[in-house]
Design a protein around this motif. Structure first.
Motif, short mmCIF file in Angstrom:
data_model
loop_
_atom_site.label_atom_id
_atom_site.label_comp_id
_atom_site.label_asym_id
_atom_site.label_seq_id
_atom_site.Cartn_x
_atom_site.Cartn_y
_atom_site.Cartn_z
N GLY A 44 36.79 31.77 33.94
CA GLY A 44 37.63 32.91 34.30
C GLY A 44 39.11 32.63 34.23
N PRO A 45 39.57 31.44 34.71
CA PRO A 45 41.01 31.14 34.61
C PRO A 45 41.52 31.00 33.18
CG PRO A 45 39.99 29.84 36.35
CD PRO A 45 38.87 30.50 35.61
N ASP A 46 40.62 30.81 32.22
CA ASP A 46 41.06 30.79 30.82
C ASP A 46 41.21 32.21 30.27
OD1 ASP A 46 41.06 28.04 30.79
OD2 ASP A 46 39.06 27.87 29.91
N VAL A 47 40.50 33.15 30.86
CA VAL A 47 40.62 34.55 30.45
C VAL A 47 41.81 35.21 31.13
CG1 VAL A 47 39.45 36.81 30.40
CG2 VAL A 47 38.13 34.70 30.04
N LEU A 48 41.87 35.11 32.45
CA LEU A 48 43.05 35.57 33.20
C LEU A 48 43.94 34.36 33.39
CD1 LEU A 48 44.56 37.75 34.80
CD2 LEU A 48 43.14 37.19 36.78
N ASP A 49 44.79 34.10 32.40
CA ASP A 49 45.51 32.83 32.35
C ASP A 49 46.91 32.88 32.97
OD1 ASP A 49 46.76 34.36 30.45
OD2 ASP A 49 46.32 33.02 28.76
N SER A 50 47.24 33.99 33.62
CA SER A 50 48.53 34.10 34.31
C SER A 50 48.38 35.05 35.49
CB SER A 50 49.60 34.63 33.35
OG SER A 50 50.80 34.90 34.06
N LEU A 51 49.02 34.70 36.60
CA LEU A 51 48.97 35.58 37.77
C LEU A 51 49.89 36.79 37.62
CD1 LEU A 51 49.09 32.98 40.68
CD2 LEU A 51 47.10 34.21 39.82
N GLY A 52 50.83 36.71 36.70
CA GLY A 52 51.91 37.70 36.66
C GLY A 52 51.47 39.13 36.44
N GLY A 53 50.32 39.35 35.82
CA GLY A 53 49.90 40.72 35.55
C GLY A 53 49.00 41.33 36.60
N LEU A 54 48.73 40.57 37.68
CA LEU A 54 47.89 41.11 38.75
C LEU A 54 48.62 42.20 39.52
CD1 LEU A 54 46.35 37.84 40.26
CD2 LEU A 54 45.17 39.55 38.86
N THR A 55 47.84 43.05 40.18
CA THR A 55 48.43 43.99 41.13
C THR A 55 48.76 43.24 42.41
OG1 THR A 55 46.21 44.62 41.88
CG2 THR A 55 47.23 45.97 40.14
N THR A 56 49.40 43.90 43.35
CA THR A 56 49.90 43.22 44.55
C THR A 56 48.79 42.75 45.49
OG1 THR A 56 50.24 45.39 45.57
CG2 THR A 56 52.14 44.36 44.50
N ASP A 57 47.55 43.16 45.28
CA ASP A 57 46.47 42.60 46.09
C ASP A 57 46.06 41.22 45.62
OD1 ASP A 57 44.93 43.04 43.83
OD2 ASP A 57 43.60 44.50 44.75
N LEU A 58 46.62 40.78 44.49
CA LEU A 58 46.35 39.47 43.91
C LEU A 58 44.86 39.26 43.63
CD1 LEU A 58 48.81 37.08 45.79
CD2 LEU A 58 49.09 38.21 43.57
N VAL A 59 44.19 40.34 43.31
CA VAL A 59 42.78 40.29 42.92
C VAL A 59 42.57 41.04 41.61
CG1 VAL A 59 40.41 40.92 43.52
CG2 VAL A 59 41.96 40.03 45.28
N HIS A 60 43.10 42.26 41.57
CA HIS A 60 42.79 43.14 40.45
C HIS A 60 43.88 43.11 39.38
CE1 HIS A 60 40.34 44.82 43.78
NE2 HIS A 60 39.44 44.87 42.80
N PRO A 61 43.52 42.85 38.14
CA PRO A 61 44.52 42.84 37.07
C PRO A 61 45.06 44.23 36.79
CG PRO A 61 42.52 41.65 36.44
CD PRO A 61 42.20 42.42 37.68
N GLY A 62 46.37 44.33 36.58
CA GLY A 62 46.98 45.56 36.13
C GLY A 62 46.91 45.67 34.62
N ASP A 63 47.66 46.63 34.08
CA ASP A 63 47.58 46.92 32.64
C ASP A 63 47.86 45.68 31.79
OD1 ASP A 63 47.19 49.48 33.52
OD2 ASP A 63 49.08 50.27 32.78
N ASP A 64 48.98 45.00 32.05
CA ASP A 64 49.36 43.86 31.21
C ASP A 64 48.31 42.75 31.27
OD1 ASP A 64 51.64 45.13 30.42
OD2 ASP A 64 52.99 44.01 31.74
N ALA A 65 47.84 42.46 32.48
CA ALA A 65 46.85 41.39 32.62
C ALA A 65 45.54 41.77 31.93
CB ALA A 65 46.60 41.09 34.09
N MET A 66 45.14 43.02 32.04
CA MET A 66 43.91 43.46 31.38
C MET A 66 44.01 43.29 29.86
SD MET A 66 41.34 44.63 33.28
CE MET A 66 40.91 45.34 34.88
#
Length: 342
Positions: free
Chosen positions: A299-321
């Protein structure tokens, strides 16, 4: 499934509900739904990744309604995003669409490059917080269901949590599962289950019994960290992976470890290292199953940066997705190439 010369994609059943004139669209058959945990029974009535598809001859009117909350419906024409969106509520609303004239003038050789034919209207229904349960009422106008040669030949099935179902992005086309499918040139079957991806036996058997997918990802599961022990997770995940992989030994099955989240990065939130223990348990499952068609993705290789998460730090926003779709598609392309090689 088909009804009224329409194709209902990622819809496995329709059901009549007391007090509603239309039929409820759900992503799994009723007997499968009732075999899931209580929360997942509700989630499978949210049409994440579901589409009403047709090829029109003239104007077409489709009537829908919703419950739980209003739903945003976006028409696409093949791969082209429409300029309108429609908000559907409890009272039936009729959506009228007409084939955009300019799309009909695309040169034929350029149309051949597309995975979806632009004459295929795709009413993309909302999952997660963008909508509720959707009811289909009727259709007016001359339509036919799309032919196989007007749709992608590759089919990608995604199971997982709210991240797979698509919690935070602004539209269905921005979920990582949809972004992955788009980059693979694949048709998406989304079986994400918000907060309830517990690797139930019923979903394992359902995916195993389906023959309409070519590659599957199993993103399991941050939903289980606070509800199950590591050993319980191990057994449930093992059953899911083995059941699906053994039923389709020729198809790639790709478990994905837990994506980075608040537990990994916030002080004092995961003092026992549970997320990493769950990741290691899934690694053990893949090692122990030793199936040639099973490949682990971290999973950390797929979501490879925290910067695109929403403020709950769980769900990816548009950029992260979008980034997740790029990373996962690249990995799946390799897996598919290895599967096809002699």
């Amino acid at each position: 499934m088909q009804r009224d010369s329409l194709q209902f994609h990622n819809v496995a059943a329709t059901r009549s509900i007391d007090g509603h004139d239309g039929v409820l669209l759900q992503r799994v058959p009723e007997d499968v739904r009732l075999g899931l945990n209580e929360g997942a029974q509700n989630r499978m009535c949210h049409p994440a990744g579901a589409e009403i598809r047709f090829v029109p001859d003239g104007p077409v009117r489709v009537t829908l309604s919703t419950r739980v909350r209003e739903s945003v419906v976006r028409p696409f024409w093949g791969p082209f995003q429409g300029t309108e969106e429609f908000v559907v509520g409890a009272e039936p609303r009729t959506i009228e669409v007409t084939f955009p004239e300019k799309l009909g003038r695309i040169e034929s050789d350029r149309v051949d490059e597309l995975d979806f034919h632009p004459r295929v209207c795709r009413l993309r229904l909302p999952g997660e917080h963008r909508g509720g349960h959707v009811f289909y009422h009727d259709v007016e106008g001359n339509v036919r269901p799309p032919r196989a040669d007007e749709l992608p030949s590759l089919r990608y099935l995604a199971y997982g949590t709210s991240i797979t179902e698509g919690e935070a992005p602004l539209g269905e086309h921005l979920t990582y599962a949809s972004q992955t499918a788009s980059r693979l040139g694949a048709d998406l079957i989304n079986l994400g289950s918000c907060g309830t991806a517990f690797c139930d036996e019923a979903i394992a058997e359902h995916i195993a019994e389906r023959d309409d997918w070519d590659v599957a990802t199993l993103a399991v599961s941050v939903n289980m960290v606070d509800r199950f022990s590591v050993s319980e997770f191990h057994e449930r995940a093992r059953n899911l992976v083995e059941t699906v992989a053994d039923a389709h030994p020729e198809k790639p099955v790709v478990p994905i470890t837990i994506y980075p989240n608040a537990r990994d990065v916030c002080e004092g939130t995961d003092t026992e290292g549970r997320c990493e223990r769950f990741r290691e348990a899934l690694r053990d499952v893949v090692r122990e199953t030793a199936r040639d068609n099973v490949s682990l993705v971290e999973g950390p290789d797929v979501l490879d940066s925290l910067g695109g998460l929403t403020t709950d730090l769980v769900h990816p926003g548009d950029d992260a997705m979008i980034r997740m779709g790029e990373n996962l598609a690249a990995r799946l392309e390799t897996v598919l190439a290895e599967t096809d090689s002699p």
